[in-house]
Design a protein around this motif. Sequence first.
Motif, short mmCIF file in Angstrom:
data_model
loop_
_atom_site.label_atom_id
_atom_site.label_comp_id
_atom_site.label_asym_id
_atom_site.label_seq_id
_atom_site.Cartn_x
_atom_site.Cartn_y
_atom_site.Cartn_z
N THR A 71 0.84 -1.20 0.00
CA THR A 71 0.00 0.00 0.00
C THR A 71 0.87 1.25 0.00
O THR A 71 2.04 1.19 0.38
CB THR A 71 -0.86 0.06 1.27
OG1 THR A 71 0.02 0.12 2.39
CG2 THR A 71 -1.75 -1.17 1.39
N PRO A 72 0.30 2.37 -0.39
CA PRO A 72 0.98 3.64 -0.12
C PRO A 72 1.04 3.87 1.40
O PRO A 72 0.36 3.19 2.17
CB PRO A 72 0.09 4.70 -0.78
CG PRO A 72 -1.10 4.00 -1.30
CD PRO A 72 -1.00 2.55 -1.03
N ILE A 73 1.85 4.83 1.80
CA ILE A 73 1.95 5.16 3.23
C ILE A 73 0.74 6.00 3.59
O ILE A 73 0.82 7.21 3.75
CB ILE A 73 3.28 5.88 3.53
CG1 ILE A 73 4.45 5.04 3.00
CG2 ILE A 73 3.44 6.12 5.04
CD1 ILE A 73 5.77 5.78 3.00
N SER A 74 -0.39 5.34 3.63
CA SER A 74 -1.69 5.98 3.85
C SER A 74 -2.50 5.08 4.76
O SER A 74 -3.47 4.45 4.35
CB SER A 74 -2.43 6.15 2.51
OG SER A 74 -1.67 6.89 1.58
N GLU A 75 -2.08 5.04 6.02
CA GLU A 75 -2.69 4.06 6.92
C GLU A 75 -4.18 4.25 7.08
O GLU A 75 -4.93 3.27 7.19
CB GLU A 75 -2.00 4.11 8.30
CG GLU A 75 -0.60 3.52 8.33
CD GLU A 75 0.49 4.50 7.95
OE1 GLU A 75 0.15 5.63 7.50
OE2 GLU A 75 1.68 4.18 8.09
N THR A 76 -4.63 5.49 7.12
CA THR A 76 -6.07 5.70 7.26
C THR A 76 -6.82 5.09 6.08
O THR A 76 -7.83 4.40 6.24
CB THR A 76 -6.37 7.21 7.36
OG1 THR A 76 -5.97 7.66 8.65
CG2 THR A 76 -7.85 7.50 7.17
N ALA A 77 -6.31 5.33 4.86
CA ALA A 77 -7.00 4.82 3.67
C ALA A 77 -6.98 3.30 3.62
O ALA A 77 -8.00 2.66 3.38
CB ALA A 77 -6.37 5.41 2.41
N PHE A 78 -5.82 2.68 3.89
CA PHE A 78 -5.81 1.22 3.71
C PHE A 78 -6.40 0.48 4.90
O PHE A 78 -6.94 -0.61 4.75
CB PHE A 78 -4.44 0.70 3.27
CG PHE A 78 -3.33 0.68 4.28
CD1 PHE A 78 -3.30 -0.25 5.32
CD2 PHE A 78 -2.24 1.53 4.15
CE1 PHE A 78 -2.25 -0.30 6.21
CE2 PHE A 78 -1.17 1.49 5.05
CZ PHE A 78 -1.18 0.58 6.09
N GLY A 80 -9.04 1.63 6.49
CA GLY A 80 -10.46 1.72 6.18
C GLY A 80 -10.84 0.82 5.03
O GLY A 80 -11.93 0.24 5.01
N LEU A 81 -9.94 0.69 4.07
CA LEU A 81 -10.22 -0.23 2.95
C LEU A 81 -10.42 -1.64 3.47
O LEU A 81 -11.33 -2.36 3.04
CB LEU A 81 -9.07 -0.17 1.93
CG LEU A 81 -9.29 -0.92 0.62
CD1 LEU A 81 -8.53 -0.23 -0.53
CD2 LEU A 81 -8.88 -2.38 0.69
N VAL A 104 -1.85 7.62 13.35
CA VAL A 104 -2.24 8.19 12.05
C VAL A 104 -3.47 7.51 11.47
O VAL A 104 -3.92 7.91 10.38
CB VAL A 104 -1.08 8.13 11.03
CG1 VAL A 104 0.07 9.02 11.48
CG2 VAL A 104 -0.61 6.70 10.80
N ASP A 107 -8.69 6.47 14.07
CA ASP A 107 -10.13 6.62 13.88
C ASP A 107 -10.71 5.45 13.10
O ASP A 107 -11.78 4.95 13.42
CB ASP A 107 -10.46 7.93 13.17
CG ASP A 107 -11.95 8.17 13.22
OD1 ASP A 107 -12.45 8.51 14.30
OD2 ASP A 107 -12.63 7.93 12.20
N GLN A 108 -9.99 5.02 12.07
CA GLN A 108 -10.47 3.87 11.30
C GLN A 108 -10.50 2.61 12.16
O GLN A 108 -11.34 1.74 11.97
CB GLN A 108 -9.61 3.64 10.06
CG GLN A 108 -9.89 4.63 8.94
CD GLN A 108 -11.35 4.60 8.49
OE1 GLN A 108 -11.97 3.53 8.41
NE2 GLN A 108 -11.89 5.75 8.20
N PRO B 138 -12.67 5.97 3.50
CA PRO B 138 -11.83 4.78 3.36
C PRO B 138 -12.61 3.46 3.30
O PRO B 138 -12.29 2.60 2.45
CB PRO B 138 -10.90 4.86 4.57
CG PRO B 138 -10.79 6.32 4.85
CD PRO B 138 -12.17 6.86 4.57
N PRO B 139 -13.63 3.26 4.12
CA PRO B 139 -14.37 2.00 3.98
C PRO B 139 -15.03 1.84 2.60
O PRO B 139 -15.16 0.71 2.11
CB PRO B 139 -15.42 2.07 5.09
CG PRO B 139 -14.79 2.94 6.14
CD PRO B 139 -14.05 3.98 5.35
N GLY B 142 -12.84 0.00 0.38
CA GLY B 142 -12.83 -1.44 0.61
C GLY B 142 -14.04 -2.12 0.00
O GLY B 142 -13.94 -3.24 -0.51
N GLU B 172 -5.89 10.83 1.29
CA GLU B 172 -5.39 9.46 1.23
C GLU B 172 -6.33 8.58 0.40
O GLU B 172 -5.89 7.72 -0.37
CB GLU B 172 -5.29 8.86 2.64
CG GLU B 172 -4.16 9.44 3.49
CD GLU B 172 -3.94 8.64 4.77
OE1 GLU B 172 -4.37 7.48 4.85
OE2 GLU B 172 -3.32 9.20 5.70
#
Lengths: 348, 334
Positions: A71-78, A80-81, A104, A107-108, B138-139, B142, B172
């Motif tokens: 992943t990119p260095i985007s902990e919130t995005a991944f 949440g993904l 960082v 919240d997710q 973000p979710p 996913g 992000e």
Amino acid sequence: MTLVDQPAPAAGAAPPRRLTMAKAMVEGIAEEMERDPSVFYLGEDVGAYGGIFGSTTGLLEQFGPERVLDTPISETAFMGLATGAAVEGMRPVVELMFADFFGVCMDQIYNHMAKIHFESGGHVKVPVVLTTAVGGGYSDAAQHSQCLWGTFAHLPGMKVVIPSNPADAKGLMIAAIRDDNPVVYLFHKGAMGLAWMSKTKRALGDVPAGAYETPIGTAAVARPGRDVTIATVSLSVHHALDVADELAADGVDAEVLDLRSLVPLDREAILESVGRTRRLVVVDEDYHSFGMSGEVVATVAEHDLDLLAAPPVRVAVPDVPIPYSRGLEQAVLPTPERIADAVRRVLG
Amino acid sequence: MATIAPQDELLDAPLRVDLYRTMVLIRTYEERIRQEYHADKTPGFDIGKGKVPGEMHLAAGQEPVAAGACAHLRPSDAVTATHRPHHLAIAHGVDLDRMTAEIFGRDGGLGHGRGGHMHLFDPAVHFSCSGIIAEGLPPALGQAFAFRRRGTDDVAVAVTGEGAANQGAFHESLNLAALWRLPVVFVVEDNDWGISVPRSASTAVADNALRAAGYGMPGERIEDNDVEGVYRAAGRAVARARAGDGPSLLEVHTLRLWGHFEGDPQSYRPGLATLDEADPIPRYRRRLLEEGVLDEGRVEAIAAEAAGRVGRAVEAALASPEPDPATATAYVFA
């Protein structure tokens, strides 16, 4: 991919092999990915690198970039993904490189991953495994050495597991992936058996071949004893075992209880052990106050104030950030010396 | 399924009526919730009192976003919304009775009363929302990821406000969605206000759609709170996502007709007295009447239909029991 140094035995035979904790963890992931196509792994440097701490070595070669994703260095995005994919029925394993990085993306983790099942009244399941490296002892300083499991355990909605040895690393991983809840899986860098970091001799251990689950929420008696219970997790289990061996020469028979899970916490195992030994030392590489060590002591106190023959002793990181300089860091970590002192103190 | 409408052609009359009908249903709903919310908080105003307690963020004025975007969606598509979620939930077909019961904190609610109005989850239509600014995005990535892995052409519509476009999660998410070409449509509802802070005091660019260029995706801003403009732009974005061409970013200049939450005095807000002139629903109604798409009888029928539907939802909610306090610790784990 070769995960073991010898050919895997035929099904049914399955003698244990000697694996590092890192290899045992990867074997658990790989076996679940083989079994269940909805399992995938994502995080920073988990592909070609194989995980900075060896948590994914060989997975990219075995399963390809569609299922092992850098992943990119985007902990919130991944992070949440992973939650969104789990909501839709996949079983992501998502790695946060260091537990220290939760700031960082917390919240997710605690407002989304951990709460969606509850907020939905049980209608939505979030089967995510969050893997993360913890622990100090190698001068990585205040932002790369913390354990922080007490923080995850404090917030409702996440199971929290902490393997201390290779067999549990595999069994808890398989159990975590199969669990329908978010499971935070914390592995100690010093217990992984990495070639480039000093490690406990027990980082290499027997691991059964084939799939098995180490039940989440069950403690294990790592060493039975009569005189005192040392309740702990992770790398401190090994320190406690070393101390127990050393004190045996002085006639002290210490029991080492590896809690293995903080959520759910095996309170019965704590009470059972302390009920026999009547003396308690809690060793916790997380911070001293408001954490695991206090919870274990409270478990005993709430059950029976007369259970203990002596006041309990906690060995934890005093409430200070982890220092860089070697001597300073060793002064705050729960070293074998501090554990041995605590045991002697509780035995009077 | 609606398809892309050419920019210079009129939309089909039945579609335009549907857009209007959806907006009326949303407004009728929000007006009724507002009425129920305030009915038993007097004397004075106590936010924790009454049969609908807690913060209440209503979406009156923002109906064009929901009606225009969700008209392209099917139940298998995902929508993630914000702390102000009712319009999107209604437009995406969330079960209205159970949604209302949830808002009333009842056991028959979508979350058995655990979630409340900022935490509505209806897996039957892949709907969710979050009370944390930008963190609902973000979710959605996913969900889009799972759809693609499943081999469907379902999409995720991730909605947030203009204030959220200054959050890290927004940036992000745009980057990751574009990098992995995920079937996501990002929709920014620019209602001019982040609670009391105007966008001029919060945002360095005049148009958040410009930020799409920073992530290599198309961006488009729809002015005038125009439901047909939203419909056309969302059609392009949804089609692009379904085709596997990746995400898009839309920003709709919409209107927060009421306060940030109910009870917000809005003393910070100029032009309150003339706000109703910008109300998108009467404006669209006049237009459809002038163009002969609607007549007065149809207008009345649509209003009556909406009132009936909302009335039944509130009745169903009130008929649902309160959750048993003894079950307060349920549903933490599956």
